[in-house]
Design a protein around this motif. Structure first.
Motif, mmCIF file in Angstrom:
data_model
loop_
_atom_site.group_PDB
_atom_site.id
_atom_site.type_symbol
_atom_site.label_atom_id
_atom_site.label_comp_id
_atom_site.label_asym_id
_atom_site.label_seq_id
_atom_site.Cartn_x
_atom_site.Cartn_y
_atom_site.Cartn_z
ATOM 1 N N PRO A 71 3.504 -14.708 12.742
ATOM 2 C CA PRO A 71 3.125 -16.030 12.224
ATOM 3 C C PRO A 71 1.684 -16.123 11.748
ATOM 4 N N SER A 72 0.802 -15.306 12.278
ATOM 5 C CA SER A 72 -0.604 -15.361 11.876
ATOM 6 C C SER A 72 -0.937 -14.396 10.752
ATOM 7 N N ARG A 73 0.056 -13.651 10.269
ATOM 8 C CA ARG A 73 -0.190 -12.640 9.241
ATOM 9 C C ARG A 73 0.885 -12.765 8.160
ATOM 10 N N PRO A 74 0.628 -13.484 7.064
ATOM 11 C CA PRO A 74 1.642 -13.678 6.020
ATOM 12 C C PRO A 74 2.231 -12.356 5.552
ATOM 13 N N ALA A 75 3.530 -12.317 5.393
ATOM 14 C CA ALA A 75 4.235 -11.070 5.137
ATOM 15 C C ALA A 75 3.728 -10.298 3.917
ATOM 16 N N PRO A 76 3.457 -10.936 2.765
ATOM 17 C CA PRO A 76 2.969 -10.130 1.642
ATOM 18 C C PRO A 76 1.635 -9.448 1.936
ATOM 19 N N MET A 77 0.737 -10.150 2.650
ATOM 20 C CA MET A 77 -0.539 -9.534 3.005
ATOM 21 C C MET A 77 -0.358 -8.477 4.094
ATOM 22 N N LEU A 78 0.574 -8.698 5.009
ATOM 23 C CA LEU A 78 0.876 -7.680 6.012
ATOM 24 C C LEU A 78 1.365 -6.412 5.332
ATOM 25 N N ALA A 79 2.201 -6.567 4.303
ATOM 26 C CA ALA A 79 2.675 -5.404 3.552
ATOM 27 C C ALA A 79 1.506 -4.651 2.926
ATOM 28 N N ARG A 80 0.553 -5.384 2.329
ATOM 29 C CA ARG A 80 -0.600 -4.741 1.725
ATOM 30 C C ARG A 80 -1.477 -4.059 2.780
ATOM 31 N N ILE A 82 -0.530 -2.822 5.751
ATOM 32 C CA ILE A 82 0.107 -1.660 6.361
ATOM 33 C C ILE A 82 0.203 -0.504 5.364
ATOM 34 N N THR A 83 0.447 -0.801 4.078
ATOM 35 C CA THR A 83 0.483 0.288 3.098
ATOM 36 C C THR A 83 -0.915 0.830 2.830
ATOM 37 N N SER A 84 -1.933 -0.024 2.896
ATOM 38 C CA SER A 84 -3.310 0.457 2.740
ATOM 39 C C SER A 84 -3.676 1.390 3.884
ATOM 40 N N LEU A 85 -3.345 1.008 5.115
ATOM 41 C CA LEU A 85 -3.614 1.870 6.261
ATOM 42 C C LEU A 85 -2.857 3.187 6.147
ATOM 43 N N SER A 86 -1.638 3.129 5.631
ATOM 44 C CA SER A 86 -0.863 4.352 5.438
ATOM 45 C C SER A 86 -1.543 5.269 4.431
ATOM 46 N N VAL A 93 0.882 5.621 10.355
ATOM 47 C CA VAL A 93 0.978 4.242 10.821
ATOM 48 C C VAL A 93 2.434 3.826 10.895
ATOM 49 N N ALA A 94 2.740 3.019 11.902
ATOM 50 C CA ALA A 94 4.055 2.392 12.039
ATOM 51 C C ALA A 94 3.837 0.898 12.180
ATOM 52 N N LEU A 95 4.859 0.120 11.844
ATOM 53 C CA LEU A 95 4.756 -1.333 11.912
ATOM 54 C C LEU A 95 5.624 -1.866 13.035
ATOM 55 N N GLY A 96 4.968 -2.283 14.114
ATOM 56 C CA GLY A 96 5.662 -3.057 15.135
ATOM 57 C C GLY A 96 5.558 -4.521 14.760
ATOM 58 N N ILE A 97 6.653 -5.265 14.869
ATOM 59 C CA ILE A 97 6.644 -6.647 14.391
ATOM 60 C C ILE A 97 7.443 -7.542 15.326
ATOM 61 N N LEU A 152 5.242 -9.073 -8.044
ATOM 62 C CA LEU A 152 4.219 -8.307 -7.332
ATOM 63 C C LEU A 152 4.596 -6.826 -7.322
ATOM 64 N N VAL A 153 3.681 -5.987 -7.795
ATOM 65 C CA VAL A 153 3.952 -4.550 -7.873
ATOM 66 C C VAL A 153 3.841 -3.923 -6.488
ATOM 67 N N PRO A 154 4.831 -3.158 -6.056
ATOM 68 C CA PRO A 154 4.760 -2.508 -4.749
ATOM 69 C C PRO A 154 3.650 -1.461 -4.695
ATOM 70 N N ALA A 155 3.087 -1.270 -3.514
ATOM 71 C CA ALA A 155 2.122 -0.194 -3.305
ATOM 72 C C ALA A 155 2.838 1.148 -3.370
ATOM 73 N N ALA A 156 2.087 2.188 -3.720
ATOM 74 C CA ALA A 156 2.694 3.514 -3.847
ATOM 75 C C ALA A 156 3.046 4.125 -2.497
ATOM 76 N N ALA A 157 2.316 3.741 -1.446
ATOM 77 C CA ALA A 157 2.560 4.322 -0.128
ATOM 78 C C ALA A 157 3.971 4.009 0.343
ATOM 79 N N ALA A 158 4.589 4.978 0.989
ATOM 80 C CA ALA A 158 5.946 4.791 1.505
ATOM 81 C C ALA A 158 5.960 3.734 2.598
ATOM 82 N N ALA A 159 7.084 3.062 2.731
ATOM 83 C CA ALA A 159 7.236 2.076 3.802
ATOM 84 C C ALA A 159 7.119 2.758 5.157
ATOM 85 N N PRO A 160 6.374 2.182 6.086
ATOM 86 C CA PRO A 160 6.279 2.764 7.430
ATOM 87 C C PRO A 160 7.540 2.472 8.221
ATOM 88 N N PRO A 161 7.776 3.194 9.315
ATOM 89 C CA PRO A 161 8.853 2.779 10.216
ATOM 90 C C PRO A 161 8.572 1.369 10.727
#
Length: 298
Positions: A71-80, A82-86, A93-97, A152-161
């Motif tokens: 709730p404190s991290r809007p999903a589109p920004m969370l995606a950016r 986590i892919t930046s960290l990847s 990096v993995a995404l626990g949610i 919105l263009v997806p980041a090149a980094a692969a989706a994390p688990p």
């Protein structure tokens, strides 16, 4: 092969310990370090700020927030994020949610309160968006109940688990439909009623979505003592794991993998007078190598 992790400190006054233990886990060859996410508490570090520093101070270990306060991290920004960290870490990096739980505290951040059902639907949209906004490809347009993006263009980094901290039946069903793994709540393990009641909900939802339930890993938060000598019983009268010698730990975890399909364990020391440095040392240098050696035998 099972994953072996360690749960790190998150206090503002524990920065030195946090970084030292992350580096110690990395040197010991652990697979994962994790930290909790409580941005509404002033005495806690921001989880994703800490995650970036941890990844910069390590070279092999994967890092994850266990679990992200959505709730404190809007999903589109969370995606950016986590892919930046990847991209910055070479995919470590993995995404626990999670859907969010402490709503009285969350609301202090100016976040609109959601009902439990709304929170679960928002989590479903968030997982969908994180996956859609990863791995490159065509621009994404998504109009959801809680989140929307337009071209919105997806980041090149692969989706994390993506691993959920699902507890209720609706969030468990989302896990089966969309996620890659599940971290049972309240440190429940493979012998607990919670696991026995919850995992079938995940599996059925996976089947209904045309997925193989075996693709959804179960990763356990697993606290306990690691003692020099064996305990008379490594579980209490209620059947809850309390710990034991490295040999007792190894036997338990090998059985969890072979007999119960466990995919990973995140160790949390308990306050028993043993320093965290020593507990992590026993975990990384004694328990984990013994389990890996036994599992490698087939």
């Amino acid at each position: 092969m099972a994953l072996f992790g360690f749960g790190l400190e998150t206090g503002v006054g524990e920065v030195d310990d946090l970084l030292r233990h992350a580096e110690q886990a990395d040197r010991a060859g652990l697979d994962l370090v994790s930290l909790s996410d409580h941005p509404y508490f002033a005495d806690r570090l921001d989880a994703y700020a800490a995650l970036g520093v941890i990844l910069g101070r390590t070279s092999r270990v994967t890092a994850a927030v266990n679990v992200t306060n959505l709730p404190s991290r809007p999903a589109p920004m969370l995606a950016r994020t986590i892919t930046s960290l990847s991209a910055l870490s070479g995919g470590r990096v993995a995404l626990g949610i999670g859907a969010g739980g402490l709503w009285r505290e969350i609301a202090k951040l100016g976040v609109e309160h959601r009902t439990p059902a709304e929170a679960v639907r928002a989590m479903s949209e968030a997982i969908t968006l994180v996956k859609a906004l990863s791995g490159g490809g065509a621009p994404v347009t998504f109009e959801g109940e809680f989140y929307s993006v337009d071209g919105l263009v997806p980041a090149a980094a692969a989706a994390p688990p993506v691993w959920t901290g699902a507890v209720g039946p609706k969030s468990l069903a989302v896990t089966g439909k969309l996620a890659d793994g599940w971290i049972p709540g309240h440190a429940a393990d493979w012998l607990s009623p919670r696991f026995a009641e919850s995992r079938p909900v995940i599996d059925q939802a996976a089947v209904d979505a045309g997925r193989d339930p075996g693709e959804i890993a179960t990763i356990y938060n697993f606290p306990g003592r690691i003692t020099e000598n064996p305990l008379a019983s490594p579980r209490d009268d209620d059947g809850r794991w309390i710990g034991g010698s490295p040999e007792q730990w190894a036997g338990e975890l090998v059985s969890a993998v072979r007999d119960h399909g466990a995919a990973g364990f995140i160790y949390f020391p308990v306050e028993d007078g043993t320093s965290t440095d020593s507990a992590l040392g026993r975990w990384g240098n004694e328990v984990v190598p013994a389990v890996r050696e036994e599992l490698a035998r087939g």
